[in-house]
Design an enzyme around this catalytic site. Structure first.
Site, mmCIF file in Angstrom:
data_model
loop_
_atom_site.group_PDB
_atom_site.id
_atom_site.type_symbol
_atom_site.label_atom_id
_atom_site.label_comp_id
_atom_site.label_asym_id
_atom_site.label_seq_id
_atom_site.Cartn_x
_atom_site.Cartn_y
_atom_site.Cartn_z
ATOM 1 N N HIS A 1 -21.380 -52.287 -28.273
ATOM 2 C CA HIS A 1 -20.351 -52.529 -29.287
ATOM 3 C C HIS A 1 -18.996 -52.853 -28.666
ATOM 4 C CE1 HIS A 1 -23.194 -50.702 -32.122
ATOM 5 N NE2 HIS A 1 -22.461 -51.248 -33.070
ATOM 6 N N LYS B 1 -14.688 -49.023 -31.188
ATOM 7 C CA LYS B 1 -15.569 -48.151 -31.980
ATOM 8 C C LYS B 1 -15.347 -46.685 -31.588
ATOM 9 C CE LYS B 1 -20.415 -47.645 -33.355
ATOM 10 N NZ LYS B 1 -20.027 -47.408 -34.756
HETATM 11 N N1 LIG Z 1 -22.932 -50.062 -42.126
HETATM 12 C C1 LIG Z 1 -22.540 -51.156 -41.470
HETATM 13 O O1 LIG Z 1 -23.156 -52.244 -41.559
HETATM 14 C C2 LIG Z 1 -21.314 -51.086 -40.609
HETATM 15 C C3 LIG Z 1 -20.699 -49.898 -40.433
HETATM 16 N N2 LIG Z 1 -19.550 -49.812 -39.729
HETATM 17 C C4 LIG Z 1 -18.913 -48.518 -39.725
HETATM 18 O O2 LIG Z 1 -17.851 -48.565 -40.673
HETATM 19 C C5 LIG Z 1 -16.818 -47.666 -40.286
HETATM 20 C C6 LIG Z 1 -15.504 -48.422 -40.279
HETATM 21 O O3 LIG Z 1 -15.506 -49.363 -39.231
HETATM 22 P P1 LIG Z 1 -14.222 -50.294 -38.999
HETATM 23 O O4 LIG Z 1 -13.854 -50.999 -40.254
HETATM 24 O O5 LIG Z 1 -14.523 -51.081 -37.781
HETATM 25 O O6 LIG Z 1 -13.102 -49.191 -38.664
HETATM 26 P P2 LIG Z 1 -11.524 -49.331 -38.794
HETATM 27 O O7 LIG Z 1 -10.950 -48.234 -37.959
HETATM 28 O O8 LIG Z 1 -11.102 -50.736 -38.524
HETATM 29 O O9 LIG Z 1 -11.218 -49.041 -40.346
HETATM 30 C C7 LIG Z 1 -11.229 -47.787 -40.922
HETATM 31 C C8 LIG Z 1 -10.217 -47.783 -42.048
HETATM 32 O O10 LIG Z 1 -10.338 -46.563 -42.763
HETATM 33 C C9 LIG Z 1 -9.024 -46.118 -43.061
HETATM 34 N N3 LIG Z 1 -9.028 -44.692 -43.341
HETATM 35 C C10 LIG Z 1 -8.950 -43.652 -42.468
HETATM 36 N N4 LIG Z 1 -8.960 -42.489 -43.137
HETATM 37 C C11 LIG Z 1 -9.026 -42.790 -44.457
HETATM 38 C C12 LIG Z 1 -9.076 -42.010 -45.632
HETATM 39 N N5 LIG Z 1 -9.034 -40.664 -45.588
HETATM 40 N N6 LIG Z 1 -9.162 -42.637 -46.824
HETATM 41 C C13 LIG Z 1 -9.202 -43.990 -46.897
HETATM 42 N N7 LIG Z 1 -9.148 -44.789 -45.804
HETATM 43 C C14 LIG Z 1 -9.079 -44.189 -44.594
HETATM 44 C C15 LIG Z 1 -8.207 -46.511 -41.845
HETATM 45 O O11 LIG Z 1 -6.811 -46.503 -42.112
HETATM 46 C C16 LIG Z 1 -8.755 -47.898 -41.564
HETATM 47 O O12 LIG Z 1 -8.052 -48.873 -42.295
HETATM 48 C C17 LIG Z 1 -17.258 -47.081 -38.942
HETATM 49 O O13 LIG Z 1 -17.905 -45.852 -39.158
HETATM 50 C C18 LIG Z 1 -18.260 -48.108 -38.425
HETATM 51 O O14 LIG Z 1 -19.200 -47.565 -37.533
HETATM 52 C C19 LIG Z 1 -18.996 -50.910 -39.142
HETATM 53 C C20 LIG Z 1 -19.602 -52.125 -39.242
HETATM 54 C C21 LIG Z 1 -20.809 -52.320 -39.979
HETATM 55 O O1 LIG Z 2 -18.508 -49.715 -35.603
HETATM 56 C C1 LIG Z 2 -19.138 -50.790 -35.732
HETATM 57 O O2 LIG Z 2 -18.669 -51.889 -35.413
HETATM 58 C C2 LIG Z 2 -20.500 -50.736 -36.257
HETATM 59 N N1 LIG Z 2 -20.936 -49.595 -36.721
HETATM 60 C C3 LIG Z 2 -22.205 -49.359 -37.293
HETATM 61 C C4 LIG Z 2 -23.010 -48.389 -36.448
HETATM 62 O O3 LIG Z 2 -22.436 -47.473 -35.853
HETATM 63 O O4 LIG Z 2 -24.238 -48.516 -36.401
HETATM 64 C C5 LIG Z 2 -22.946 -50.627 -37.631
HETATM 65 C C6 LIG Z 2 -22.774 -51.725 -36.624
HETATM 66 O O5 LIG Z 2 -23.450 -51.386 -35.466
HETATM 67 C C7 LIG Z 2 -21.289 -51.975 -36.350
#
Ligand SMILES: NC(=O)C1=CN([C@@H]2O[C@H](COP(=O)(O)OP(=O)(O)OC[C@H]3O[C@@H](n4cnc5c(N)ncnc54)[C@H](O)[C@@H]3O)[C@@H](O)[C@H]2O)C=CC1
Ligand SMILES: O=C(O)C1=N[C@H](C(=O)O)C[C@H](O)C1
Length: 250
Positions: free
Chosen positions: A135, A139
């Site tokens: 990644h 992350k």
């Molecule tokens: N299921 C999937 O397909 C995917 C999952 N993810 C996961 O999604 C999550 C977010 O990833 P990113 O967007 O890259 O992180 P990021 O750090 O860019 O965004 C997180 C956001 O949440 C906000 N936040 C923090 N505490 C909060 C609260 N109490 N209430 C509301 N907002 C709050 C932050 O200010 C920030 O804007 C991670 O756990 C990542 O692993 C990421 C990509 C794909």
């Molecule tokens: O943090 C990310 O970027 C991603 N988080 C998810 C995970 O932890 O599996 C999904 C994807 O891999 C991207």
């Protein structure tokens, strides 16, 4: 029109979700909230489905708050354990609106969902298996939620097939062998330039199978997010569903 609110709307994923909802002909963007905002602004009057992409340390509290508000929730944030999932199930059982739904997926990209699925199919045919996730360096959690889900699925398939433990003669390990998830070694790489990637290595004497998924762009997650929101707004079952494979014809 499906009214969709986004929590974590300023984040890397949240920003993509806002754009995807704005571009969906059957959806209307409702509230966009981030850290510090009051989630109780979200109600069934203004929102049908909430999409939550925040951080592992806050997602459970957010989801419980949103369920108590009477809205359905699609969750992409990682950090879910069996105990946390049970808390969501209990909250849904006591939810204010009948038939309320929540959906949690470690990964919304079709490539990753299929890699995970194919890995569980392959698992019983191989003596050895290891999972490597790779990644971007921003992350915050390791290993990835997807890698944990893949390792758990492989471990369950091996157990159902009566396979013994994966062979490994390691006697000294300073951490190089990665983390054991249900007996499957999982390794995490963080590298500038990468986005989200997973490789599952299967081995037998004299042969290897590699199953690899690459998400080069966060746009790859959006069709899955919109599919989940549409399913929750239509025929998804009440209660908690985990994993996008449940909404695909696999
Ligand atoms: N299921 C999937 O397909 C995917 C999952 N993810 C996961 O999604 C999550 C977010 O990833 P990113 O967007 O890259 O992180 P990021 O750090 O860019 O965004 C997180 C956001 O949440 C906000 N936040 C923090 N505490 C909060 C609260 N109490 N209430 C509301 N907002 C709050 C932050 O200010 C920030 O804007 C991670 O756990 C990542 O692993 C990421 C990509 C794909
Ligand atoms: O943090 C990310 O970027 C991603 N988080 C998810 C995970 O932890 O599996 C999904 C994807 O891999 C991207």
């Amino acid at each position: 029109m499906i009214k969709v609110s986004v929590v974590g709307a300023k984040g890397r994923m949240g920003r993509h979700v806002v754009d995807a909802v704005n571009g969906a002909p059957d959806m209307q963007l409702a509230l966009t909230l981030d850290a510090g905002d009051d989630l109780t602004q979200i109600t069934p009057d203004n929102t049908d489905v909430v999409v939550e992409f925040t951080v592992p340390s806050v997602t459970l509290d957010n989801v419980l708050t949103l369920i108590a508000q009477g809205v359905d929730v699609v969750v992409g944030t990682t950090g879910w354990t069996d105990e946390r999932l049970d808390q969501v199930r209990e909250a849904l059982a006591k939810a204010p609106r009948e038939g309320q739904k929540a959906f949690i997926a470690p990964n919304f990209a079709i490539s990753a969902v299929l890699a995970d699925y194919f890995s569980t199919q392959a698992a019983k045919y191989f003596e050895s298996v290891e999972v490597i996730e790779l990644h971007h360096p921003n992350k915050v959690d390791a290993p990835s939620g997807t890698a944990i889900h893949t390792a758990q699925g492989i471990a369950a398939a091996r157990k159902a097939a009566g396979l013994p433990a994966v062979p490994d003669a390691t006697e000294t390990d300073g951490g190089s062998r990665g983390q054991s998830v249900d007996g499957i070694q999982v390794h995490a790489v963080r590298l500038r330039g990468l986005n989200a990637h997973e490789e599952v290595l299967f081995g037998n004497a004299g042969e290897q199978l590699t199953i690899r998924a690459d998400s080069f762009d966060r746009g790859s997650f959006m069709p899955g997010v919109l599919l989940a929101a549409r399913k929750l707004a239509s025929d998804a079952p009440a209660g908690l569903t985990v994993g996008l494979a449940n909404f695909l014809d696999l």
